[in-house]
Design a protein around this motif. Sequence first.
Motif, PDB file in Angstrom:
ATOM      1  N   GLY A 135       0.839 -43.731  72.104  1.00 44.52           N
ATOM      2  CA  GLY A 135       1.660 -43.256  70.993  1.00 44.52           C
ATOM      3  C   GLY A 135       1.703 -41.743  70.876  1.00 44.52           C
ATOM      4  N   PHE A 136       0.580 -41.090  71.150  1.00 48.33           N
ATOM      5  CA  PHE A 136       0.576 -39.629  71.069  1.00 48.33           C
ATOM      6  C   PHE A 136       1.488 -39.030  72.133  1.00 48.33           C
ATOM      7  CE2 PHE A 136      -1.046 -35.393  72.108  1.00 48.33           C
ATOM      8  CZ  PHE A 136      -0.875 -34.786  70.869  1.00 48.33           C
ATOM      9  N   GLY A 137       1.429 -39.546  73.337  1.00 51.97           N
ATOM     10  CA  GLY A 137       2.299 -39.054  74.410  1.00 51.97           C
ATOM     11  C   GLY A 137       3.769 -39.243  74.082  1.00 51.97           C
ATOM     12  N   VAL A 138       4.086 -40.398  73.492  1.00 55.46           N
ATOM     13  CA  VAL A 138       5.473 -40.693  73.107  1.00 55.46           C
ATOM     14  C   VAL A 138       5.960 -39.675  72.077  1.00 55.46           C
ATOM     15  CG1 VAL A 138       6.951 -42.386  71.924  1.00 55.46           C
ATOM     16  CG2 VAL A 138       5.303 -43.158  73.645  1.00 55.46           C
ATOM     17  N   MET A 139       5.156 -39.423  71.075  1.00 57.95           N
ATOM     18  CA  MET A 139       5.553 -38.483  70.020  1.00 57.95           C
ATOM     19  C   MET A 139       5.539 -37.033  70.514  1.00 57.95           C
ATOM     20  SD  MET A 139       6.332 -40.328  67.347  1.00 57.95           S
ATOM     21  CE  MET A 139       6.479 -39.072  66.085  1.00 57.95           C
ATOM     22  N   ALA A 140       4.566 -36.687  71.370  1.00 57.75           N
ATOM     23  CA  ALA A 140       4.390 -35.291  71.780  1.00 57.75           C
ATOM     24  C   ALA A 140       5.532 -34.786  72.648  1.00 57.75           C
ATOM     25  CB  ALA A 140       3.057 -35.116  72.505  1.00 57.75           C
ATOM     26  N   ASP A 141       6.033 -35.615  73.572  1.00 61.59           N
ATOM     27  CA  ASP A 141       7.088 -35.086  74.451  1.00 61.59           C
ATOM     28  C   ASP A 141       8.345 -34.746  73.650  1.00 61.59           C
ATOM     29  OD1 ASP A 141       9.457 -37.028  75.293  1.00 61.59           O
ATOM     30  OD2 ASP A 141       7.687 -38.294  75.250  1.00 61.59           O
ATOM     31  N   ASP A 142       8.634 -35.508  72.612  1.00 58.55           N
ATOM     32  CA  ASP A 142       9.797 -35.188  71.771  1.00 58.55           C
ATOM     33  C   ASP A 142       9.520 -34.000  70.855  1.00 58.55           C
ATOM     34  OD1 ASP A 142      12.156 -37.532  71.687  1.00 58.55           O
ATOM     35  OD2 ASP A 142      10.287 -38.031  72.680  1.00 58.55           O
ATOM     36  N   PHE A 143       8.275 -33.828  70.460  1.00 59.23           N
ATOM     37  CA  PHE A 143       7.900 -32.643  69.688  1.00 59.23           C
ATOM     38  C   PHE A 143       8.249 -31.381  70.474  1.00 59.23           C
ATOM     39  CE2 PHE A 143       4.810 -29.242  69.108  1.00 59.23           C
ATOM     40  CZ  PHE A 143       4.965 -28.959  67.762  1.00 59.23           C
ATOM     41  N   PHE A 144       7.933 -31.375  71.777  1.00 59.58           N
ATOM     42  CA  PHE A 144       8.237 -30.199  72.593  1.00 59.58           C
ATOM     43  C   PHE A 144       9.731 -30.046  72.829  1.00 59.58           C
ATOM     44  CE2 PHE A 144       3.685 -30.569  73.471  1.00 59.58           C
ATOM     45  CZ  PHE A 144       3.311 -29.264  73.156  1.00 59.58           C
ATOM     46  N   ALA A 145      10.449 -31.156  72.960  1.00 63.25           N
ATOM     47  CA  ALA A 145      11.917 -31.071  73.057  1.00 63.25           C
ATOM     48  C   ALA A 145      12.474 -30.429  71.789  1.00 63.25           C
ATOM     49  CB  ALA A 145      12.512 -32.459  73.274  1.00 63.25           C
ATOM     50  N   ALA A 146      11.926 -30.808  70.644  1.00 64.16           N
ATOM     51  CA  ALA A 146      12.352 -30.219  69.369  1.00 64.16           C
ATOM     52  C   ALA A 146      12.022 -28.729  69.324  1.00 64.16           C
ATOM     53  CB  ALA A 146      11.688 -30.949  68.201  1.00 64.16           C
ATOM     54  N   ALA A 147      10.838 -28.366  69.788  1.00 64.10           N
ATOM     55  CA  ALA A 147      10.442 -26.954  69.785  1.00 64.10           C
ATOM     56  C   ALA A 147      11.391 -26.122  70.653  1.00 64.10           C
ATOM     57  CB  ALA A 147       9.002 -26.808  70.272  1.00 64.10           C
ATOM     58  N   TYR A 148      11.756 -26.640  71.822  1.00 62.73           N
ATOM     59  CA  TYR A 148      12.716 -25.941  72.673  1.00 62.73           C
ATOM     60  C   TYR A 148      14.069 -25.806  71.978  1.00 62.73           C
ATOM     61  CZ  TYR A 148       9.922 -25.733  76.971  1.00 62.73           C
ATOM     62  OH  TYR A 148       8.978 -25.437  77.918  1.00 62.73           O
ATOM     63  N   ALA A 149      14.523 -26.867  71.344  1.00 67.92           N
ATOM     64  CA  ALA A 149      15.814 -26.824  70.653  1.00 67.92           C
ATOM     65  C   ALA A 149      15.796 -25.781  69.538  1.00 67.92           C
ATOM     66  CB  ALA A 149      16.174 -28.206  70.101  1.00 67.92           C
ATOM     67  N   VAL A 150      14.726 -25.751  68.752  1.00 68.02           N
ATOM     68  CA  VAL A 150      14.609 -24.776  67.664  1.00 68.02           C
ATOM     69  C   VAL A 150      14.564 -23.356  68.220  1.00 68.02           C
ATOM     70  CG1 VAL A 150      13.067 -23.935  65.836  1.00 68.02           C
ATOM     71  CG2 VAL A 150      13.578 -26.382  66.018  1.00 68.02           C
ATOM     72  N   LEU A 151      13.848 -23.159  69.312  1.00 65.51           N
ATOM     73  CA  LEU A 151      13.769 -21.834  69.931  1.00 65.51           C
ATOM     74  C   LEU A 151      15.149 -21.363  70.395  1.00 65.51           C
ATOM     75  CD1 LEU A 151      12.101 -19.446  71.009  1.00 65.51           C
ATOM     76  CD2 LEU A 151      11.780 -20.770  73.116  1.00 65.51           C
ATOM     77  N   VAL A 152      15.894 -22.228  71.056  1.00 62.77           N
ATOM     78  CA  VAL A 152      17.227 -21.847  71.527  1.00 62.77           C
ATOM     79  C   VAL A 152      18.157 -21.580  70.346  1.00 62.77           C
ATOM     80  CG1 VAL A 152      19.264 -22.643  72.813  1.00 62.77           C
ATOM     81  CG2 VAL A 152      16.975 -22.967  73.764  1.00 62.77           C
TER      82      VAL A 152
END
Length: 164
Positions: A135-152
């Motif tokens: 579950g942590f891996g599932v949630m974490a990879d999308d967390f980083f996708a979100a972080a990239y989106a916010v950064l851009v």
Amino acid sequence: MSKPPSIAFLLRHPAHFIACGCGSGLSWFAPGTVGTLFGWLTYPLLRPWMSEIEFAGFLVLAFIGGIFACHRAGVALGEADHGSIVWDEIVSFWAVLFFCPPGLWWQCAAFFLFRFFDIVKPPPASWFDRNLKNGFGVMADDFFAAAYAVLVLALFKFTLERFF
């Protein structure tokens, strides 16, 4: 892609209902995109009821709860990051919208950026996706996708304000 589970699966346990995004993950076509759209549609229903700090706390609780719900649903489905598990997209996109500049065009850009980064999975998202089958891996990879989106989004906004 894995076959979507039944409605009976969805209703069998609250964790299944949550992990499958209240049913949005049962889509036979692009469930991650449908889950993200569900997040986009529910954001304006949730956000006005909470202050910024309350909503940030809500996101943290939704992320932590998602670890457990996604893990349980993944075990029951026999696949840690089964396509129908979309709570990770929902919570992560809520976070993107929370940091997104106001306006429909910004939200559209946020949607496409988040989907792009969720699909491409640049590091460290790819590491979590490959190495943590829980579950942590599932949630974490999308967390980083979100972080990239916010950064851009922030870089776009900065560029527009400074140069245009």
